[in-house]
Design an enzyme around this catalytic site. Structure first.
Site, short mmCIF file in Angstrom:
data_model
loop_
_atom_site.label_atom_id
_atom_site.label_comp_id
_atom_site.label_asym_id
_atom_site.label_seq_id
_atom_site.Cartn_x
_atom_site.Cartn_y
_atom_site.Cartn_z
N HIS A 1 48.87 57.14 49.44
CA HIS A 1 48.05 56.30 48.55
C HIS A 1 46.66 56.04 49.06
O HIS A 1 45.90 55.31 48.42
CB HIS A 1 48.74 54.94 48.32
CG HIS A 1 49.94 55.01 47.45
ND1 HIS A 1 49.88 54.85 46.09
CD2 HIS A 1 51.25 55.22 47.73
CE1 HIS A 1 51.09 54.96 45.57
NE2 HIS A 1 51.95 55.18 46.55
N LYS B 1 41.37 43.19 39.22
CA LYS B 1 42.00 44.00 40.26
C LYS B 1 41.81 43.28 41.58
O LYS B 1 41.07 42.30 41.65
CB LYS B 1 41.37 45.40 40.32
CG LYS B 1 39.83 45.37 40.32
CD LYS B 1 39.22 46.77 40.33
CE LYS B 1 39.23 47.45 38.99
NZ LYS B 1 39.99 48.69 38.97
N ARG B 2 42.46 43.78 42.65
CA ARG B 2 42.22 43.16 43.94
C ARG B 2 40.72 43.16 44.24
O ARG B 2 39.98 44.07 43.84
CB ARG B 2 42.96 43.94 45.04
CG ARG B 2 44.46 43.68 45.07
CD ARG B 2 44.77 42.20 45.26
NE ARG B 2 44.51 41.78 46.61
CZ ARG B 2 45.45 41.55 47.53
NH1 ARG B 2 46.73 41.67 47.22
NH2 ARG B 2 45.15 41.19 48.75
N LYS C 1 35.97 48.51 45.55
CA LYS C 1 36.13 48.39 44.09
C LYS C 1 34.84 47.86 43.43
O LYS C 1 34.69 47.90 42.23
CB LYS C 1 37.32 47.49 43.76
CG LYS C 1 38.68 48.13 44.11
CD LYS C 1 39.83 47.19 43.78
CE LYS C 1 41.20 47.74 44.16
NZ LYS C 1 41.75 48.65 43.14
N THR D 1 45.45 52.27 38.26
CA THR D 1 46.35 52.26 37.11
C THR D 1 45.87 51.22 36.09
O THR D 1 46.20 51.32 34.92
CB THR D 1 47.80 51.93 37.51
OG1 THR D 1 47.80 50.76 38.34
CG2 THR D 1 48.45 53.09 38.25
N LYS E 1 45.82 51.05 31.70
CA LYS E 1 46.29 49.95 30.84
C LYS E 1 45.22 49.63 29.80
O LYS E 1 45.52 49.42 28.62
CB LYS E 1 46.57 48.69 31.68
CG LYS E 1 47.65 48.88 32.74
CD LYS E 1 47.65 47.69 33.72
CE LYS E 1 48.48 48.01 34.95
NZ LYS E 1 48.27 47.04 36.05
C1 LIG Z 1 47.80 47.27 37.29
C2 LIG Z 1 47.69 46.19 38.27
C3 LIG Z 1 46.98 46.39 39.45
C4 LIG Z 1 46.26 47.67 39.78
O1 LIG Z 1 44.97 47.61 39.22
P1 LIG Z 1 43.80 48.63 39.66
O2 LIG Z 1 42.70 48.31 38.69
O3 LIG Z 1 44.34 49.99 39.45
O4 LIG Z 1 43.45 48.33 41.04
C5 LIG Z 1 46.90 45.34 40.35
N1 LIG Z 1 47.47 44.15 40.10
C6 LIG Z 1 48.13 43.92 38.95
C7 LIG Z 1 48.73 42.57 38.72
C8 LIG Z 1 48.28 44.92 38.00
O5 LIG Z 1 48.96 44.67 36.87
#
Ligand SMILES: *Cc1c(COP(=O)(O)O)cnc(C)c1O
Length: 823
Positions: free
Chosen positions: A370, A561-562, A567, A669, A673
């Site tokens: 990853h 996101k984190r 990022k 991911t 979404k």
């Molecule tokens: C999908 C998801 C992530 C991953 O998000 P990225 O934008 O791909 O970093 C992190 N935390 C939660 C709660 C998520 O649902």
């Protein structure tokens, strides 16, 4: 010792009735007889528990039948080992997947209880940090949906990822307590408990037949107790098991201590054991490096492998068929010690010869990488492994000796390349590289997007790839369309069904059927009306949580996101400040009203990430309260990002921010979404964005910024970022205002170092990408002004998301790595 094989014939399972009347009666029965509450005094939590129990009962038969079927058919089982499972709430997922939403809602209504209220009350199981853990949860659901006999194995943390609160704009971490009201989904399996050891020494023992074996004699023992949760697939296709381990002291030791009067000693023993599964490590993208973390990793790896080997022997009686009947997938290197543990079990406990055991091990394991960052790759000091897992250290050395021999006999392999493939890092204190261990112990090593897999071949595993060129393959991540479209956006799901029929519910590629409707003004209106409704709901949530009023008519620009420098939330904030300056400088222009929405947690020890949260809140306070802005720009930070919050934010987003420094986001991911829910993406050519760009077409995504190669090139050259900043008056103005305290009058120097970093090295290319990002945002504004064009693009995004279903990802794992059939 092989146990008696279990023989299942196939009795037709009794199904519980799913009529409204039956469900209503059973919720009442559960409330009275399982929860022990009179309906007249029952509290919402009591109703939630009773409802979950009634829903759970309607899954039990399928669960048992799924397991019986695997025993009957002797199908291969897949085991997904992951230190994190970010599952979120389960009730709606389970109800929706078995088609119980409507009868349960009606049954509760008859009892004067609102299903929506109960759904929102269920704790969000956050046994993970971010994308890696959420991927594991989407995969579990997809494995059930496509009919793979699978188990998820992980840790039952008592405290999941910390709860985030804001104190004057700063992140505060509070303990999370998902088990406070009990967990009606799980079944404790005291009978499935295994001993896990640590420490001690290794002793050669001579068997009666004269063979010498090594025997590990740990000096510390604890018990791993299984807790099982059913994971229902779409349309109840299959119910698999998530088995989470909890650490407990081994009773006899405790009893000894108690009996000898050492009550304190007994309690210490007990809390020491329980400490292993007490809390999830809250760091994302950086290894923990703590002994407790290594203990967690070995604890769940060992318990899982003992369980897997026990089940395999029970059914098949011999270990030679392991690779034919068992596939174990390692989610990142966290369970990589499993490679050595399986070798130990096969050789020391079952007397297999080394070469044979090694063949079986490689045939059984697959490893998913990853991350590429060298500093983010897990490694453990040799001295620590020697002390905690002495036998495993010996095995690692022996594996390494073989790998090095293989490398040395390979023509053209330099000393440098041999050092690169070694499991032991000899630079500055000897350490065991877990990535190398996972690689050599697996027949398949996969990356999580096309770009990431290529980079893996060129960077971290370049030399191992030369040594074993057939092993690396790509499996682009995916998301489950059940949770991330059907459940979180029922109105959109209904609209799509009306337009193209319900086939897409079973095959997301069928969403392509929406493409001809993208230009249809009537359909655009319907699509936009649903988006507006979802934005209204999000606006209400923003008002409730942070008391900021936002207009649902504005463009909702979302980055959730984190919080991490790669990022680049910072780049997004800089754009907010630039817009702020522009709006005040040119009040006469027609500005596109925007709401910038952020959410995300920072690792508690990650100073810059926490400072960026504070900056977002400081900038928000100034902009939101400046009358000169006339509400044209709002900035919102929503605290405590988790799966449940994402389920509300994602359907209400117009614009999805996927702006990582190229080459640094393995896949992402979150990007998928948003795409499913009809948001436009502004993003770099990074991770899965590259494949999104290909699927949706260049006209339907806004791409900007340096490429991976350009980032690489700029880092190599000793270019001074200052010249980049000097060349951009807009950027200079933004940075000057932040560094001089415009947004932090109470502490004018708060952001001096943060901004200084951009002048100094700008490792994440924030300054270098700023102008391109602003130009891309201007392009977004231009599209927004042509609403029909915007809507067409939004529809094309939903229509093109099919490839990013985790069902597709799982089918590829099944075909290429696990060698198991799918339905
Ligand atoms: C999908 C998801 C992530 C991953 O998000 P990225 O934008 O791909 O970093 C992190 N935390 C939660 C709660 C998520 O649902």
């Amino acid at each position: 010792m092989p146990q008696k094989p279990i023989v299942y014939d196939a009795p037709t399972p009794e199904r519980r009735a799913t009529t409204v009347e039956a469900i209503q009666a059973e919720i009442l029965e559960r409330l009275i007889y399982s929860v022990g509450k009179d309906p007249i005094v029952a509290r919402p939590h009591d109703w939630l528990r009773a409802t979950i129990l009634a829903v759970r009962d309607r899954i039990m038969d399928r669960w048992m039948e799924s397991s019986r079927e695997t025993w009957r058919t002797s199908h291969k089982r897949v085991y997904y080992l992951s230190l994190e499972f970010l599952i979120g709430r389960l009730m709606r997922d389970a109800m929706s997947n078995v088609g119980l939403m409507e009868p349960v809602q009606q049954a509760l209504k008859n009892l004067n209880v609102d299903l929506g209220d109960l759904i929102n009350m269920e704790p969000d199981a956050a046994l993970g940090n971010g994308g890696l853990g959420r991927l594991a949860a989407c995969f579990l659901e997809s494995m059930s949906s496509v009919g793979i006999p699978a188990y998820g194995y992980g840790i039952r943390y008592v405290h999941g990822l910390f709860r985030q609160e804001m104190s004057e704009g700063w992140q505060v971490e509070l303990p999370e307590d998902w088990l406070a009201h009990g967990n009606p989904w799980e079944f404790e399996r005291r009978e499935s408990a295994y001993e896990v050891g640590f420490g001690g020494h290794v002793e050669p023992v001579t068997d009666p037949d004269g063979e010498v074996r090594q025997e590990w004699q740990p000096n510390e023992h604890l018990l791993a107790v299984a807790y099982d949760t059913p994971i229902v697939g779409w349309r109840g296709a299959r119910v698999n098991t998530l088995r989470l381990w909890s650490a407990q002291p081994i009773d006899p030791i405790l009893l000894d201590k108690f009996n000898s009067g050492d009550h304190i000693g007994a309690l210490e023993e007990s809390s020491k054991a329980e400490a292993i599964t007490r809390v999830l490590y809250p760091a994302d993208s950086t290894p923990a490096g703590q002994e407790l973390r290594l203990r967690q990793e070995f604890f769940f790896s060992s318990a899982s492998l003992q369980d897997i080997v026990r089940r395999h022997l029970q059914q098949y009686g011999d270990l030679g068929s392991l690779p034919d009947k068992v596939a174990i997938q390692l989610n990142d290197t966290h369970p990589a010690i499993s490679v050595a543990e399986l070798m130990r079990i096969l050789i020391d406990e079952h007397g297999l010869k080394w070469d044979y055991a090694w063949k079986l091990t490689k045939g059984t394991f697959g490893y998913t990488n990853h991350t590429l960052l060298p500093e983010a790759l897990e490694s453990w000091p040799v001295a620590l492994l020697e002390r905690l897992l002495p036998r495993h250290m010996q095995i690692v050395y022996q594996i390494n000796a073989e790998v090095l021999t293989e490398a040395r006999t390979r023509v053209g392999f330099t000393d440098q390349q041999i050092a690169a493939v070694s499991l032991i890092d000899e630079n500055g204190g000897r350490r065991v590289r877990m990535g190398q261990l996972a690689f050599v112990g697996s027949h398949s090593i996969n990356g999580v997007s096309a770009l990431h897999t290529e980079l893996m071949k060129q960077t971290v595993f370049a030399d191992l790839h030369k040594l074993y060129p057939e092993r690396i393959n790509n499996k682009t991540n995916g998301i489950t369309p059940r949770r991330w479209l059907m459940q979180c956006n029922p109105s959109l799901t209904k609209l799509i069904s009306e337009r193209i029929g319900p086939d897409f519910l079973d095959d997301t590629d069928k969403l392509k059927g929406l493409l001809p409707s993208a230009e249809d003004p009537g359909f655009q209106q319907q699509f936009a009306a649903i988006k507006l409704e979802n934005k209204r709901r999000l606006a209400r949530l923003i008002k409730d949580r942070v008391n900021i009023t936002v207009s649902p008519e504005a463009l909702f620009d979302v980055q959730i996101k984190r919080i991490h420098e790669y990022k680049r939330q910072l780049l997004n904030v800089l754009h907010a400040v630039a817009l702020y300056d522009d709006i005040r400088a040119h009040p006469e222009r027609e500005w596109v009203p925007r709401v910038k929405i952020f959410a995300g947690k920072a690792a508690p020890s990650y100073w810059n990430a926490k400072l960026i949260i504070k900056l977002i809140n400081d900038v928000a306070r100034v902009i939101n309260n400046d009358p000169a802005v006339r509400g044209l720009l709002k900035v919102v930070f929503l605290p405590n990002y988790n799966v449940s919050l994402a389920e509300i934010i994602v359907p209400g987003a117009d614009l999805s921010e996927q702006i990582s420094t190229a080459g640094m986001e393995a896949s992402g991911t979150g990007n998928m979404k948003f795409m499913a829910n009809g948001a436009l993406t502004i993003g770099t050519m990074d991770g899965a964005n590259v494949e999104m760009h290909k699927e949706v077409g260049a006209d339907n995504i806004v791409i900007f910024g340096l490429s991976t190669e350009e980032v690489e090139e700029r880092r190599g050259r000793s270019e001074v970022p200052r010249s980049v900043i000097d060349a951009s008056p807009r950027l200079r103005e933004v940075l000057d205002s932040i560094a001089s305290g415009v947004f932090s009058p109470d502490d004018p120097h708060r952001y001096r170092d943060l901004v200084g970093g951009l002048y100094d090295h700008d490792w994440f290319m924030v300054a270098r990408d700023f102008d391109a990002y602003c130009a891309a945002q201007a392009k977004v504004d231009a599209i927004w002004r042509d609403r029909s064009k915007w809507n067409a693009i939004a529809i094309r995004n939903t229509a093109s998301v099919g490839f990013f279903s985790s069902d597709r990802t799982i089918r590829q794992y099944a075909a290429d790595i696990w060698n198991v059939p799918t339905a």
